[in-house]
Design an enzyme around this catalytic site. Structure first.
Site, short mmCIF file in Angstrom:
data_model
loop_
_atom_site.label_atom_id
_atom_site.label_comp_id
_atom_site.label_asym_id
_atom_site.label_seq_id
_atom_site.Cartn_x
_atom_site.Cartn_y
_atom_site.Cartn_z
N MET A 191 11.59 24.50 2.75
CA MET A 191 10.75 23.75 1.81
C MET A 191 11.58 22.91 0.85
SD MET A 191 7.77 25.15 -0.72
CE MET A 191 6.90 26.01 0.58
N LYS A 248 0.85 -1.20 0.00
CA LYS A 248 0.00 0.00 0.00
C LYS A 248 0.89 1.25 0.00
CE LYS A 248 -0.39 -0.32 5.04
NZ LYS A 248 -1.21 -0.89 6.13
N TYR A 296 15.97 30.08 8.38
CA TYR A 296 14.76 30.76 8.85
C TYR A 296 14.74 30.88 10.37
CZ TYR A 296 12.30 30.57 4.36
OH TYR A 296 11.91 30.75 3.05
N ARG A 335 -10.92 -0.30 14.18
CA ARG A 335 -10.59 0.53 13.04
C ARG A 335 -11.34 0.01 11.81
NH1 ARG A 335 -4.47 0.99 10.64
NH2 ARG A 335 -5.02 -1.12 10.01
C1 LIG Z 1 -0.44 -1.83 6.85
C2 LIG Z 1 -1.03 -3.16 7.17
C3 LIG Z 1 -0.24 -4.31 7.22
C4 LIG Z 1 1.27 -4.26 7.17
O1 LIG Z 1 1.73 -3.76 8.41
P1 LIG Z 1 3.28 -3.62 8.76
O2 LIG Z 1 3.27 -3.20 10.18
O3 LIG Z 1 3.80 -2.56 7.85
O4 LIG Z 1 3.93 -4.93 8.54
C5 LIG Z 1 -0.86 -5.52 7.38
N1 LIG Z 1 -2.21 -5.61 7.53
C6 LIG Z 1 -3.01 -4.51 7.53
C7 LIG Z 1 -4.46 -4.67 7.71
C8 LIG Z 1 -2.44 -3.25 7.37
O5 LIG Z 1 -3.22 -2.16 7.39
#
Ligand SMILES: *Cc1c(COP(=O)(O)O)cnc(C)c1O
Length: 338
Positions: free
Chosen positions: A285, A31, A236, A122
């Protein structure tokens, strides 16, 4: 600005995590463009090494990745079946009864997975919601049932055992492959492995996988150097003042490139090999200033992420975690793969 990404190290980290869970298949979480490192290249390298299961957050990420992988690669979408989503060629991880019924109505007979909530609150079906649709969901033949651990990076945290027993209570006897663990859970041991592990961050060389090979080097070009006299300030808001004559290098990257402004005067350095050049003044930046007084000569590039200052050390300086450091690294960089 060059982000060096070691694909062989990613593959080695994937294999090492897979070897820790010999009874389970190892997926790869790609992801957020593989945590900022390029999902097309990362997933292709892992496919060549044997990975067939990939996870993305959103259907759009899945469509971007799909053409880069052969047809037998499965791309799972963690946000599930959202209203209006196009899931062709993808496998949604359904997170609610609403998503389940939407998916069965719109994609009858197509593959899907189920996510249960075991305490993180979640994503996923709550126990009561699951009990209500469980028979129907199992009859529809999910590829697997999964949940996610909230505290797996703290092995002693009581939530781990609590979530494990909640997961067992909701899934024992289902006769469907099960998946509970990301990187952290994989390291908690065999009770947590089930049939499919879902490592992300460990592949990319960061904690909680302490044994991971480093994956990233970030090299930044030096634009200019100058001498500053005692009493002169840099950057800055004039937050840093020279105490003695100092040579300052200005490099071409800043917070617009995902280099967090919190790294200003944090103790973080740019590196020439293993020589530290402390970041002085504010990260701006597009520019960073560092004290290079002690370098014998000024290199064309200085490194922000390197073996001397890995992702997690940088994260400590910025008051964050390796995940945020990696995903913040923007698309302005030339990515060079090895
Ligand atoms: C992001 C995620 C993972 C991977 O988690 P890591 O801690 O990066 O290994 C696995 N399962 C779900 C549902 C996630 O959201």
């Amino acid at each position: 600005m060059t982000l060096h990404i070691d694909l062989q190290a990613i593959v080695a980290n994937w294999k090492a995590l897979a070897a820790k869970s010999p009874g389970a298949r190892a997926a790869a979480v790609v992801k957020a463009d593989a945590y900022g490192l390029g999902a097309d290249r990362v997933a292709s390298a892992l496919y060549a090494a044997g990975a067939r299961d990939f996870f993305v957050a959103l259907a759009g990420e899945g469509h971007t990745l799909r053409p880069h992988l052969p047809d037998d690669a499965r791309i799972h979408v963690l946000s599930g079946h959202m209203a209006g989503a196009d899931l062709s060629g993808l496998i949604p991880v359904l997170n609610s009864a609403e998503q389940f019924f939407r998916d069965r109505a719109l994609r009858p007979g197509r593959p899907f997975a189920i996510q249960l909530d075991t305490g993180m609150n979640r994503l996923g079906l709550e126990p009561g919601e699951w009990a209500a649709i469980r028979a129907e969901a199992l009859a529809a033949g999910p590829d697997f049932i999964m949940s996610h651990l909230a505290c797996a990076d703290e092995p002693g945290h009581p939530a781990n055992a609590m979530q494990l027993s909640a997961f067992r209570a909701m899934t024992d006897g289902c006769n469907v492959p099960r998946s509970l663990s990301a990187t952290g859970g994989t390291l908690l041991g065999p009770d947590y492995h089930f049939d499919l592990i879902r490592p992300g961050i460990g592949l990319y060389g960061a904690l909680p996988f302490a044994e991971a090979l480093p994956v990233v080097r970030l090299s930044l070009p030096v634009i200019q150097t100058r001498m500053v006299r005692p009493g002169e300030f840099v950057g800055y808001s004039a937050t840093w003042t020279a105490d003695r004559p100092r040579r300052i290098a200005t490099v071409a990257a800043g917070y617009a490139d995902g280099i967090l402004r919190a790294l200003s005067s944090s103790g973080a350095s740019l590196y020439s090999g293993d020589r530290a050049c402390p970041i002085v003044g504010r990260v701006s930046m597009d520019l960073i200033t560092a004290d290079v007084t002690d370098l014998p000569d000024i290199p064309a590039q200085l490194d922000l992420v390197c073996p001397a200052q890995p992702v997690d050390r940088l994260a400590d300086f910025a008051g964050t975690i390796g995940y945020e450091i990696l995903t913040a690294l923007g698309s302005r960089y030339d990515r060079v793969y090895r």
